[in-house]
Design an enzyme around this catalytic site. Sequence first.
Site, short mmCIF file in Angstrom:
data_model
loop_
_atom_site.label_atom_id
_atom_site.label_comp_id
_atom_site.label_asym_id
_atom_site.label_seq_id
_atom_site.Cartn_x
_atom_site.Cartn_y
_atom_site.Cartn_z
CB SER A 30 9.57 -14.07 -45.43
OG SER A 30 9.95 -14.27 -46.85
CE1 TYR A 67 4.51 -15.24 -47.23
CE2 TYR A 67 6.84 -15.04 -48.06
CZ TYR A 67 5.72 -15.33 -47.05
OH TYR A 67 6.46 -16.16 -45.89
#
Length: 246
Positions: free
Chosen positions: A144, A157
């Site tokens: 990501s 995250y």
Amino acid sequence: MTPNLKDRVALVTGASRGIGYFTALELAKAGAHVIACARTVGGLEELDDAIKAVGGSATLVPFDLADMAAIDKLGGAVHERWGKLDILVANAGVLGTISPIGHVEAKVFEKVMTINVTATWRLIRSVEPLLVKSDAGRALIVSSGAAHKCKPFWGPYSASKAAVEALARTWAHETQRLPLRILSVDPGPTRTAMRAQAVPGEDPATVPHPSEVAAALMPLLGPDQTETGKLFLVRENRIVDYRMPE
């Protein structure tokens, strides 16, 4: 260009929805037999129907990636049935909470690390011997942009995705003399349930559908793809090379 994956075996995690679902479907369209892994049985069954509708085949493996023993057994089961694995797409992941680092509950942080990092490492350990048996093993670790942007409130995250990129690059360096090729990919903003959770006010029509992202990933998974250790980005439905420091 979509590669010819006839007679190849591909394993996809997080295959019951989103990018995992549509990547599994694209792999099946290209001729691969898909081992589809996810927690949600209903989503896997829908995928199986979609794969059969395009003339493909799949094996459904419903389990939770928090079950480390199940991950360990997966490699043995694949070896017993197929004797090799040609493609790994490590896609499954969880967001956790959007919160200041000091306010993140320990159980939330631990879950993000367990699913996104520890399970990915365990999966690598389980299937690496099978990928090495392929004449052109390919592994794609889904990352990501959060791994590099490190935006406020995305701590767990972001840290987890930075960690899996580090695992992928290390693995690529360790296996660079083998036919196995290992890449990471940042799929960019995608119309998924995770994206809706992270950016609740966003109009989903303004970001690409996961089917578009999955189609863009396919050139990274074929035997003709020879790069290893790189991070690629999906932008405007095409692959862009991201230059990382040595």
